[in-house]
Design a protein around this motif. Structure first.
Motif, short mmCIF file in Angstrom:
data_model
loop_
_atom_site.label_atom_id
_atom_site.label_comp_id
_atom_site.label_asym_id
_atom_site.label_seq_id
_atom_site.Cartn_x
_atom_site.Cartn_y
_atom_site.Cartn_z
N PRO A 134 0.83 -1.21 0.00
CA PRO A 134 0.00 0.00 0.00
C PRO A 134 0.85 1.25 0.00
CG PRO A 134 0.18 -0.88 2.21
CD PRO A 134 0.87 -1.87 1.31
N ARG A 135 0.37 2.31 -0.67
CA ARG A 135 1.07 3.59 -0.62
C ARG A 135 0.65 4.32 0.66
NH1 ARG A 135 4.01 6.91 -4.42
NH2 ARG A 135 3.99 5.00 -5.63
N MET A 166 8.88 1.59 -1.44
CA MET A 166 8.53 1.90 -0.05
C MET A 166 9.69 2.63 0.62
SD MET A 166 6.01 1.68 2.02
CE MET A 166 4.95 0.47 1.20
N HIS A 167 10.88 2.18 0.31
CA HIS A 167 12.07 2.83 0.88
C HIS A 167 12.07 4.32 0.54
CE1 HIS A 167 16.24 4.24 0.86
NE2 HIS A 167 16.41 3.42 1.88
N ASP A 168 11.81 4.65 -0.70
CA ASP A 168 11.84 6.06 -1.13
C ASP A 168 10.65 6.85 -0.59
OD1 ASP A 168 14.20 5.49 -2.29
OD2 ASP A 168 13.47 5.54 -4.37
N THR A 173 9.42 11.03 3.26
CA THR A 173 8.70 11.41 4.48
C THR A 173 9.64 11.93 5.56
OG1 THR A 173 7.14 9.66 3.97
CG2 THR A 173 7.03 10.59 6.17
N VAL A 174 10.76 11.25 5.74
CA VAL A 174 11.76 11.70 6.73
C VAL A 174 12.20 13.12 6.37
CG1 VAL A 174 14.11 11.33 7.54
CG2 VAL A 174 12.55 9.38 7.33
N ASP A 175 12.49 13.36 5.09
CA ASP A 175 12.94 14.69 4.65
C ASP A 175 11.89 15.75 4.97
OD1 ASP A 175 15.14 13.38 3.67
OD2 ASP A 175 14.51 13.47 1.55
N ILE A 176 10.64 15.46 4.62
CA ILE A 176 9.57 16.46 4.81
C ILE A 176 9.27 16.65 6.29
CG2 ILE A 176 7.11 16.95 4.36
CD1 ILE A 176 7.54 15.66 1.58
N HIS A 177 9.25 15.57 7.05
CA HIS A 177 9.00 15.65 8.51
C HIS A 177 10.05 16.56 9.16
CE1 HIS A 177 9.16 14.06 12.73
NE2 HIS A 177 7.84 14.06 12.58
N ARG A 178 11.31 16.37 8.79
CA ARG A 178 12.38 17.21 9.38
C ARG A 178 12.27 18.66 8.91
NH1 ARG A 178 17.26 12.87 8.96
NH2 ARG A 178 16.43 11.55 10.62
N TYR A 386 5.68 0.15 9.35
CA TYR A 386 6.50 0.61 8.21
C TYR A 386 7.66 -0.36 7.96
CZ TYR A 386 4.04 5.08 8.23
OH TYR A 386 3.08 6.05 8.16
N ASN A 387 8.30 -0.80 9.05
CA ASN A 387 9.44 -1.70 8.87
C ASN A 387 9.01 -3.06 8.35
OD1 ASN A 387 11.22 0.30 9.56
ND2 ASN A 387 11.36 -0.29 11.72
N ARG A 388 7.81 -3.49 8.68
CA ARG A 388 7.28 -4.73 8.11
C ARG A 388 7.03 -4.53 6.59
NH1 ARG A 388 6.96 -10.10 7.42
NH2 ARG A 388 4.86 -10.79 6.85
N LEU A 389 6.55 -3.35 6.20
CA LEU A 389 6.34 -3.09 4.77
C LEU A 389 7.68 -3.13 4.04
CD1 LEU A 389 3.63 -0.27 4.95
CD2 LEU A 389 3.30 -2.62 4.13
N LEU A 390 8.74 -2.60 4.67
CA LEU A 390 10.07 -2.65 4.05
C LEU A 390 10.53 -4.11 3.92
CD1 LEU A 390 11.81 0.32 5.91
CD2 LEU A 390 11.27 0.20 3.46
N GLU A 391 10.22 -4.91 4.92
CA GLU A 391 10.58 -6.33 4.86
C GLU A 391 9.84 -7.02 3.72
OE1 GLU A 391 9.59 -8.36 8.50
OE2 GLU A 391 10.22 -10.31 7.72
#
Ligand code: PGA
Ligand code: ZN
Length: 407
Positions: A134-135, A166-168, A173-178, A386-391
């Motif tokens: 899922p997105r 998903m990684h990207d 998200t990390v970039d925008i959150h910060r 999120y980490n499960r989605l990466l897995e």
């Protein structure tokens, strides 16, 4: 395969409230646990969660006795439990008790079949629709009941729209959150720690100020989604925006959203109107359905009867799917199926009170829903999913759903 035993005990959720874990053992020896989430801005029409100690006791005594020795088929077990409870809202045994058993059984079946949970769910419920990653729509700023009612609207989220993995999505998200955190500090807003879902909970002068800050940091890499959670500031036919000293009717709220679609990259709005404002929802949908994904959360409460009524009366064009709003996996998938059949989009969603269980990642993937809402990218109860989605992405056989919302 038979159900051999069921146990439950109280555990803490991400707000320090008691919820339950359930463990199920099958006759072949497969054993699995599941943990149950809890909401804060709950809808009036949700199935009833009992206090954790009571729900656990119901699993340990009545449910365990009734299930021991029964066939370990998931839909049959869910239907049996619904009948055993006997109420329309699961208030006798508790929707939390039923959901814990339902999820633990799904996981035990996947262990017995030696396959990932999402495959087991897909094989049982959605054999014909392709599973997809899922997105995510991801919380960056919070208000409402999740952040001390600093502003009224509950979530300001992003949907990364250029990322193809998903990684990207998560890096964006990390970039925008910060960047949003830096901007809030630079503009002198008081940051009151993280909100219930891990987003920023700043003291802003208005809901629109949140849109301004968020939209200024997107760099074309994401669209905006909001969860208005409007039932929680609706009274006597008016939506009370206390922070800005104004009240709006349903029409006024619709006007506000219409103006935001012109000024911001807004593509999705959840619970823009109150949970029983059917007439308002009809007008809202007629006016904005081509511009916005209009999601019903408290409005639908993952309840098939309410979703069908919404479809028949032209209310909303998307459903927020929260498994604990209805209490079993079988009913959750029924809602997904009905929504898909009517061309309504689905967003599989966590609760504001969560656990470290990653079940939701597999549920969203199995269902082919295309969208997931878990909260922000801080706080480990969010990251478990999120980490499960990466897995799951690493396995290589699942594609990330495209941006399926809005325009
Ligand atoms: P809740 O909020 O889990 O507190 O109900 C989540 C949402 O409204 O989407
Ligand atoms: Zn909501």
């Amino acid at each position: 395969m038979k159900i051999q035993s069921a146990h439950s005990w109280p555990i803490l959720d991400s707000r320090g409230n008691w919820t339950i874990a359930v463990e199920l053992t099958l006759s072949g020896g497969a054993k699995a646990q599941a943990q149950v989430p809890a909401g804060a801005s709950t809808g009036r029409h949700e199935a009833v969660a009992l206090p954790a100690a009571q729900a656990a006791a119901n699993v340990n005594v009545e449910i365990a006795q009734a299930l021991t020795g029964r066939d370990a088929d998931l839909p049959t077990t869910d239907r049996f439990l619904i009948a055993l409870d006997g109420t329309h809202d699961k208030s006798r045994l508790g929707a939390n008790a039923l959901l814990g058993v339902s999820c633990a059984l799904a996981r035990a079946l996947s262990i017995a079949a030696q396959q990932p949970l999402w495959r087991t769910l897909r094989d049982i419920y959605q054999p014909s629709r392709p599973a997809t990653l899922p997105r995510p729509m991801i919380n960056i700023l919070s208000g409402g009941l999740h952040a001390g009612a600093n502003i009224e609207f509950q979530d300001f989220l992003i949907i990364p729209n250029t990322a193809t993995t998903m990684h990207d999505v998560l890096q964006t998200t990390v970039d925008i959150h910060r960047a949003v955190g830096r901007t809030l500090r630079a503009q002198g807003y008081v940051l009151t720690g993280v909100a219930d879902e891990g987003g920023w909970g700043p003291l802003l002068p208005s809901n629109e100020a949140a849109m301004d800050v968020l939209s200024s940091q997107l760099e074309g890499r994401a669209d905006i989604a909001i969860d208005v959670a409007s039932s929680h500031f609706y009274e006597n036919g008016q939506y009370h925006l206390k922070r800005e000293g104004a009240s709006r009717t349903a029409e006024g709220m619709t006007d506000l959203l219409a103006s935001w679609t012109e000024r911001y990259p807004l593509v999705s709005a959840e619970d823009a109107l109150a949970e029983d404002d059917w007439q308002g929802w009809q007008t809202l949908t007629a006016r904005l359905k081509d511009k916005l994904q209009l999601v019903g959360d408290d409005f639908f409460t993952t309840n098939l009867t309410r979703v069908k009524k919404g479809i028949e009366t032209g209310c909303a064009n998307a459903v927020l799917v929260k498994m604990n709003q209805i209490g079993t996996l079988t009913e959750t998938f029924e809602v997904l199926e009905a929504a898909h059949a009517a061309g309504y989009r689905c967003v599989v969603s966590a609760r504001s009170g969560e656990t470290e269980d990653s079940f939701l990642a597999d549920l969203a993937t199995a269902s082919g829903a295309g969208q997931i809402k878990i909260g922000s990218i801080t706080r480990s109860e969010r990251l478990a999913k999120y980490n499960r989605l990466l897995e799951l992405e690493r396995s290589g056989d699942l594609a990330l759903a495209g941006p399926v919302y809005g325009r």
